[in-house]
Design an enzyme around this catalytic site. Structure first.
Site, PDB file in Angstrom:
ATOM      1  N   THR A  64       0.877  -1.172   0.000  1.00 24.89           N
ATOM      2  CA  THR A  64       0.000   0.000   0.000  1.00 24.89           C
ATOM      3  C   THR A  64       0.909   1.215   0.000  1.00 24.89           C
ATOM      4  O   THR A  64       1.566   1.516   0.997  1.00 24.89           O
ATOM      5  CB  THR A  64      -0.930   0.012   1.219  1.00 24.89           C
ATOM      6  N   LYS A  67      -7.293   1.487  -3.268  1.00 27.21           N
ATOM      7  CA  LYS A  67      -6.976   1.100  -1.885  1.00 27.21           C
ATOM      8  C   LYS A  67      -7.193   2.276  -0.944  1.00 27.21           C
ATOM      9  O   LYS A  67      -7.621   2.100   0.205  1.00 27.21           O
ATOM     10  CB  LYS A  67      -5.524   0.609  -1.801  1.00 27.21           C
ATOM     11  N   LYS A 119      -0.224   5.275   8.490  1.00 27.05           N
ATOM     12  CA  LYS A 119       0.566   5.418   7.265  1.00 27.05           C
ATOM     13  C   LYS A 119      -0.348   5.508   6.061  1.00 27.05           C
ATOM     14  O   LYS A 119      -0.203   6.375   5.201  1.00 27.05           O
ATOM     15  CB  LYS A 119       1.528   4.231   7.138  1.00 27.05           C
TER      16      LYS A 119
END
Length: 290
Positions: free
Chosen positions: A98, A173, A241
């Site tokens: 990711t 995502k 994050k």
């Protein structure tokens, strides 16, 4: 059977690489920064381990990367010992990290310069999804490259979809994480309210989970949340994050994400409480902090 390299054997990559070997039947070579982890993987699954990303990727038809963030990705991809330097013409680089859409486009350009192809392919489903080989994979790339890679990706996935050109997988995502953040905060507030109101949480969830309030988070996390247990999945540090990537992209494209920005701050509070490695459902712990 294809020659496959897998770079990064963390909680997600370790079982994903295993599925490529056992379910996919591919010839798999692995690399991990801590070499003993790569040796343990070989002991468990067979295959080979190499001491640099380049050595692992050499002669591979498909090279998978699954590491922590943009900087980690660059460290195993660019440079003399990086994956791209060793790619053979026609190879496909598939990134399951990711990361940002920007870094995906950067690697696509670098792969093209080598006569290779790139797909950004972040995953959703957490550690359990990786271990059971039922991840959702959101891909960005050319359709012909996607169709070539899809049968290989299928080894660790339940759902694989092409979202658009390179970078689109990462953007998808981001949407996934936006939705999860809001759902978990809503679930945390609902359980907290229910407790304060004196309701039996198990009976409550048994009823409302069958209606419009139902969600994967409710079905899979309400029990552990109600027990104040928060070591069942994706860590707060990683969610922060991811939400940082989301909010950075939103500043670039002009999207308004007030709830996501607020939940990101709430996860910051959880970190301050010592919950950096707690799972994302620990938003409830913040509400119940004395």
């Amino acid at each position: 059977m294809a020659k496959v390299a897998f770079i990064g054997l963390g909680v997600m990559g370790y079982p994903m690489a295993g599925h490529l070997k056992t379910k996919g039947g591919h010839d798999v070579t692995v690399y991990n920064r801590t070499f003993s982890k790569a040796e343990a993987w070989v002991a468990a699954y067979g295959g080979k381990a190499e001491k640099t990303p380049a050595d692992a990727a050499r002669d591979a038809d498909f090279v998978f990367t699954c590491v922590g963030n943009d900087d980690d990705l660059r460290s195993v991809t660019i440079g003399e010992d990086g994956v791209i330097a060793a790619l053979k013409p026609g190879a496909v680089l598939i990134d399951n990290t990711t990361a940002s859409a920007e870094v995906a486009r950067e690697f696509d350009e670098a792969a093209r310069a080598k006569g290779c192809a790139f797909i950004d392919a972040p995953v959703s489903g957490g550690q359990a999804g990786a271990e059971n080989g039922v991840l959702t994979v959101m891909c960005g790339g050319e359709e012909a490259v996607f169709e070539k890679a899809r049968p290989v990706i299928d080894a660790y996935a339940r759902m694989v979809g092409l979202m658009g050109p390179v970078g689109s997988g990462q953007l998808a995502k981001m949407v996934n994480q936006i939705c999860i953040a809001g759902l978990v905060q809503g679930l945390a507030e609902g359980i907290h309210f229910g407790k304060q109101a004196g309701l039996d949480i198990e009976k409550l969830v048994e009823v409302i989970s069958k209606g419009a309030a139902g969600s994967w988070q409710m079905e899979n996390r309400h029990k552990t949340m109600n027990q104040d247990k928060y070591d069942f999945g994706f860590a707060v540090d990683w969610m922060r994050k991811d939400l940082g990537i989301v909010l950075s992209e939103a500043r670039r494209n002009g999207a308004k994400l007030p709830v996501t920005a607020l939940v990101d701050q709430f996860y910051g509070d959880v970190q301050q409480m010592g919950g950096r490695r707690w799972d994302t459902s620990s938003l409830l712990a913040r509400l119940e902090k004395k």
